[in-house]
Each structure stands twice: as C-alpha cells, then as structure tokens.
Write a protein that holds these residues in place. Sequence first.
Motif, mmCIF file in Angstrom:
data_model
loop_
_atom_site.group_PDB
_atom_site.id
_atom_site.type_symbol
_atom_site.label_atom_id
_atom_site.label_comp_id
_atom_site.label_asym_id
_atom_site.label_seq_id
_atom_site.Cartn_x
_atom_site.Cartn_y
_atom_site.Cartn_z
ATOM 1 N N GLY A 20 0.841 -1.101 -0.102
ATOM 2 C CA GLY A 20 0.075 -0.172 0.038
ATOM 3 C C GLY A 20 0.948 1.441 0.102
ATOM 4 O O GLY A 20 0.463 2.386 0.131
ATOM 5 N N HIS A 21 2.235 1.212 -0.119
ATOM 6 C CA HIS A 21 3.137 2.354 -0.275
ATOM 7 C C HIS A 21 3.739 2.450 -1.388
ATOM 8 O O HIS A 21 4.312 1.541 -1.855
ATOM 9 N N MET A 64 0.214 -1.135 19.340
ATOM 10 C CA MET A 64 -0.938 -1.553 19.100
ATOM 11 C C MET A 64 -1.439 -2.590 20.250
ATOM 12 O O MET A 64 -2.801 -2.225 20.581
ATOM 13 N N LEU A 65 -0.723 -3.207 20.931
ATOM 14 C CA LEU A 65 -1.184 -4.118 21.932
ATOM 15 C C LEU A 65 -1.388 -3.140 23.080
ATOM 16 O O LEU A 65 -2.660 -3.488 23.978
ATOM 17 N N TYR A 133 9.663 2.718 6.721
ATOM 18 C CA TYR A 133 9.765 3.876 7.585
ATOM 19 C C TYR A 133 10.771 4.732 7.176
ATOM 20 O O TYR A 133 10.502 5.806 7.315
ATOM 21 N N LEU A 134 11.763 4.461 6.340
ATOM 22 C CA LEU A 134 12.813 5.347 5.887
ATOM 23 C C LEU A 134 12.285 6.043 4.727
ATOM 24 O O LEU A 134 12.549 7.542 4.604
ATOM 25 N N ALA A 141 5.162 2.765 7.764
ATOM 26 C CA ALA A 141 5.365 1.650 8.439
ATOM 27 C C ALA A 141 4.039 1.164 9.272
ATOM 28 O O ALA A 141 3.853 -0.374 9.266
ATOM 29 N N ARG A 142 3.594 1.918 9.916
ATOM 30 C CA ARG A 142 2.449 1.553 11.009
ATOM 31 C C ARG A 142 1.191 1.054 9.960
ATOM 32 O O ARG A 142 0.711 0.067 10.605
ATOM 33 N N ARG A 143 1.018 1.738 8.852
ATOM 34 C CA ARG A 143 -0.051 1.182 8.084
ATOM 35 C C ARG A 143 -0.023 -0.200 7.792
ATOM 36 O O ARG A 143 -0.779 -0.994 7.822
ATOM 37 N N PHE A 144 1.314 -0.596 7.168
ATOM 38 C CA PHE A 144 1.508 -1.883 6.700
ATOM 39 C C PHE A 144 1.205 -2.776 7.948
ATOM 40 O O PHE A 144 0.800 -3.910 7.760
ATOM 41 N N VAL A 145 1.997 -2.483 9.057
ATOM 42 C CA VAL A 145 2.124 -3.406 10.149
ATOM 43 C C VAL A 145 0.478 -3.611 10.757
ATOM 44 O O VAL A 145 0.008 -4.765 10.898
#
Length: 239
Positions: A20-21, A64-65, A133-134, A141-145
Amino acid sequence: MAGKRLTGEALAAAVAERTGHAFSDRALLERALTHASARDDAGFDYERLEFLGDRVLGLVVADMLFAAFPDAPEGELSVRLNALVNAETLAEIGEEIGLAELVQAGREIRSLAGRKRVNLRADAMEALIAALYLDGGLEAARRFVLARWTARSRAAGAARRDPKTALQEWAHQAAGSAPAYAVEAREGPDHDPLFTVSVRVGGFPPGRGTGRSKREAEQAAATQVLVDQNVWTAQGEDA
C-alpha cells in the motif's frame, strides 16, 4: 526467492500492491530486497535494514497491543508481543504477500529449506519494514504493520506462551523431567519437507505434530500434549 529480478517501476509497483506504499526511493527499495548473496558491486544488501526493521516492528506492535488490551498486565503484553514479532510470524506474513518472489538472492540461498528458510524470509520482512519507515516515515510502516498484524493479535491463542516453553515448564511440575522430542518421519523434497515429530513427557500419552520445519512440528506436538492434558484449551486459552 526470485530468480529473475524486478527493478525500477516494475519492482515499485509490485511492492506498492503488497504494502500500500508507493516508494519514492527506488534504490532503497532495491537494497531492502537484496540478500547478501546477491549484493551488487556497491555492496548493498538488506542486513543493516533488518536491525532497524526489527525495532520499528516492535514499537508499532507494542503500541497496538498497549491500546487494544488496556487491562492486560505487562507479562501478558510481552507474551503477545513475542508471538507477533517472532520469525515464524514474519515468515508467514511474507508468504501471504509473496515477498519471496521479490527478493534477489543467490541460487544456494533460494534453495534453503526448513528453519533457515523461515529465518531468511523473516529477515527480508524486517528489511522491508525498515524501508517503509525510511521512505514514508513511521506512519507508512504503521499502516502496513497494522494491516497485517492486527487480526493475528486478536486470534485465539495469541496470548499463549511458546508451546515448547510452556510444555517444558509443565513437564517439570507434572513429571519432574524434560520433554523428549523425536523425529518420526521426514517426507517431501528437500526444498519443501514435511516433518512429523513426537514428544513424550514421563508416563503421559505422547503428542504428535507435523510442520514444514522440525521446530514447527515440535511446536505442534507440544501443543497437542498441553491440550490433551487440559493445560491449554483447544480454543487457545490457558485452562
């Protein structure tokens, strides 16, 4: 791993479809998908990116947790985190998105099987997260994770400890001895084996499990004993 390397726009498009990036730094993306066995004359590969990706993943999953389980104690959060950032989970998600097809590696690396293949695919996933992230910041990175890890974090058994560790602790209490594992069968070709492993604890009925690696089969066998002895429920919670 891929035999014919995608580069440039073709690689960027394939990664965008999976994550998605849309990467702006194509050189970074290619580096993130190059194993040391296929590094170019400049010496670029993803080894350093693994280090960063591991930390980015840990931060995003921990956050997230922390938000999803406000009443969970630190110990439970740690168990959940460890299960979500281990090599098996990373490799599984890599399989889901077809990451192996995009990674450039030497022929000897592409033919690895079992635990070595799991680790290789986990490393590539960490490198990809670092590149996200870079190139796009923490939010990319957050969206993907979150897209790939959220459902797993809520799945039955997500708060379980590692089955082999849990069985070892129970075995010492129940039988005063350590579990004994044995490989009963190994089937299939070298590049895609299937192991059958049994485990015995004292005089209790043995457990058996199968998996694409010996470790995976051992985990399955340990889980069977824990469930059979009502230490764990079949639905994924401690009894």
